[in-house]
Design an enzyme around this catalytic site. Structure first.
Site, PDB file in Angstrom:
ATOM      1  N   ARG A  15       0.960  -1.057   0.030  1.00  0.00           N
ATOM      2  CA  ARG A  15      -0.040  -0.070   0.000  1.00  0.00           C
ATOM      3  C   ARG A  15       0.934   1.167  -0.016  1.00  0.00           C
ATOM      4  NH1 ARG A  15      -3.561  -1.771   5.190  1.00  0.00           N
ATOM      5  NH2 ARG A  15      -1.777  -2.707   5.617  1.00  0.00           N
ATOM      6  N   LYS A  75       1.562   1.806   7.627  1.00  0.00           N
ATOM      7  CA  LYS A  75       1.910   0.952   8.295  1.00  0.00           C
ATOM      8  C   LYS A  75       3.064   1.521   9.200  1.00  0.00           C
ATOM      9  CE  LYS A  75       0.830  -2.287   9.573  1.00  0.00           C
ATOM     10  NZ  LYS A  75      -0.336  -2.709  10.511  1.00  0.00           N
ATOM     11  N   TYR A  94      -0.973   4.233  10.453  1.00  0.00           N
ATOM     12  CA  TYR A  94      -1.370   3.285  11.697  1.00  0.00           C
ATOM     13  C   TYR A  94      -0.170   3.254  12.634  1.00  0.00           C
ATOM     14  CZ  TYR A  94      -5.376   1.919   8.972  1.00  0.00           C
ATOM     15  OH  TYR A  94      -6.773   1.696   8.436  1.00  0.00           O
ATOM     16  N   HIS A  96      -0.496   1.078  16.130  1.00  0.00           N
ATOM     17  CA  HIS A  96      -0.803  -0.045  17.090  1.00  0.00           C
ATOM     18  C   HIS A  96       0.273  -0.122  18.022  1.00  0.00           C
ATOM     19  CE1 HIS A  96      -4.047  -1.084  14.403  1.00  0.00           C
ATOM     20  NE2 HIS A  96      -3.125  -1.164  13.367  1.00  0.00           N
ATOM     21  N   GLU A 118      -5.777   4.323  13.985  1.00  0.00           N
ATOM     22  CA  GLU A 118      -6.603   3.446  14.430  1.00  0.00           C
ATOM     23  C   GLU A 118      -7.151   3.982  15.648  1.00  0.00           C
ATOM     24  OE1 GLU A 118      -2.477   2.544  16.285  1.00  0.00           O
ATOM     25  OE2 GLU A 118      -3.268   2.989  14.453  1.00  0.00           O
ATOM     26  N   ASP A 270      -2.489  -6.861  15.494  1.00  0.00           N
ATOM     27  CA  ASP A 270      -1.839  -5.709  15.446  1.00  0.00           C
ATOM     28  C   ASP A 270      -1.867  -5.092  16.520  1.00  0.00           C
ATOM     29  OD1 ASP A 270      -1.220  -5.013  12.772  1.00  0.00           O
ATOM     30  OD2 ASP A 270      -2.966  -4.551  12.081  1.00  0.00           O
TER      31      ASP A 270
END
Length: 372
Positions: A15, A75, A94, A96, A118, A270
């Protein structure tokens, strides 16, 4: 503002943080964008498309990170990327962080400001930037589970939909949120027998109406989880605690009661995963066996369908990227309390309550960070 888009370097992550259409929108707002060469290759977009949208194309990640005021990724930053972050730089991606103290420490030491997709919320209590990837992961979980059930993958040799005269496979989904709902939709479409377990009675009622009674809905208790998981062919872990560590709902002892060759797909990996036996895997080596049960625990599932995922993600993230670029992160967060909930790290401190609790770090209240 100068917005930077590096190429993703997590294993088999294809991505990209911004599409050419998103770049064009930022340029239209008067911002500059620099994109690392090859960043869009995984979604079939070449450097020329980014240049045509108004971006400058940089040869290396160093050039992007050294120039950008706002770095937009997909990510969580890998160690090499954390080393490139600068004090005062804004990172939007993101993260996490709850199960990843090493990354958290790296971001704190870098002195950057990090806003996590998130944990951004909306007026209805939803997670609008997590939702599109939860949709993808939920749907992919059934595909992955079906493959895992094949003998060559170590599975029991069960076809989820069954055939005439042979009962279908049993799918148990832990969590009735976005990921769980999409998993149920796919499993029902394949003809499986589906059970969704959730702790919210109103949500179970919604799911019952949504699926017209085709899926069994069960209130979450220890007894219910043990009973249905032990009898399942495929279990999908779709539990979420926003910002926090996922509870371990399936112990090793319960895993031992499952049939040999059954499959678990842990979408929640995740955030630490909802099985005692879960550990992150990659698309290069997605599964492992524990107690005779196939585990699929890929931490970036949507990366496998990168084109669909990137465009779905950009539809959700672009308004927030524009707000951050137009106004700066402090003004944008003052104007939008839902964006403020996305703030995870600022100036060496953790600013999200659930993340701070999970990491046992002292919290800098996000409202205080606005004035720091």
């Amino acid at each position: 503002m100068l917005v930077g888009v590096p190429r993703e370097i997590k294993t088999h992550e294809y991505r990209v943080g911004l599409t050419p259409a998103s770049v064009r929108e930022l340029v239209h707002h008067g911002h500059r964008v620099v994109v690392q060469s090859g960043a869009g290759a995984g979604i079939g977009v070449d450097d020329a498309a980014y240049a045509a949208a108004g971006a400058a194309v940089a040869a290396s990640a160093d050039e992007v990170f050294s120039a950008a005021q706002l770095v937009v990724k997909v990510k969580e930053p890998q160690p090499a990327e954390i080393a490139r972050l600068q004090r005062g730089q804004l990172l939007f991606t993101y993260l996490h962080l709850a199960p990843d103290p090493r990354q958290a420490k790296g971001l704190m030491d870098a002195g950057c400001t990090a806003i996590a997709y998130e944990t951004v919320t909306d007026a209805h209590g939803g997670l609008p930037l997590l939702a599109p990837m939860s949709e993808v992961a939920g749907r992919m979980s059934i595909q992955a589970g079906a493959r895992g059930l094949e003998k060559e993958s170590g599975g029991a040799g069960v076809l989820l939909g069954g055939v005439a005269g042979v009962p279908p496979g049993k799918v148990v989904i832990l969590g009735g949120g976005v990921a769980g709902t999409n998993a149920a939709q796919m499993a029902l479409g394949m003809g499986a027998e589906v059970t969704v377990i959730d702790k919210s009675v109103p949500r179970l009622r919604e799911l019952d109406l949504h699926f017209g009674g085709r899926a069994r809905t069960v209130f979450s208790t220890v007894d219910a989880i043990e009973s249905f998981v032990a009898d399942a062919d495929l279990v999908v872990g779709a539990v979420l605690v926003p910002g926090g560590t996922t509870p371990k709902l399936i112990s090793r002892a319960l895993l031992q009661r499952m049939r040999r060759g059954s499959v678990v797909v842990d979408i929640a990996i995740d955030q630490g995963g909802c099985l005692e036996t879960s550990r992150p895997t990659t698309h290069a080596d997605p599964t492992f066996m524990e107690e005779g049960v196939v585990h699929y625990c890929v931490a970036n599932m949507p990366g496998a369908v990168a084109r669909t995922s990137t465009f779905a993600l950009n539809n959700a993230t672009l308004p927030f990227v524009l707000a951050l670029a137009d106004n700066g992160w402090q003004a944008a967060c003052r104007a939008d309390p839902h964006l403020l909930t996305g703030l995870n790290v600022h100036a060496g401190r953790i600013t999200h309550p659930a993340v701070a609790a999970a990491l046992n770090e002292r919290l800098l209240p996000p409202e205080d960070a606005l004035h720091a």
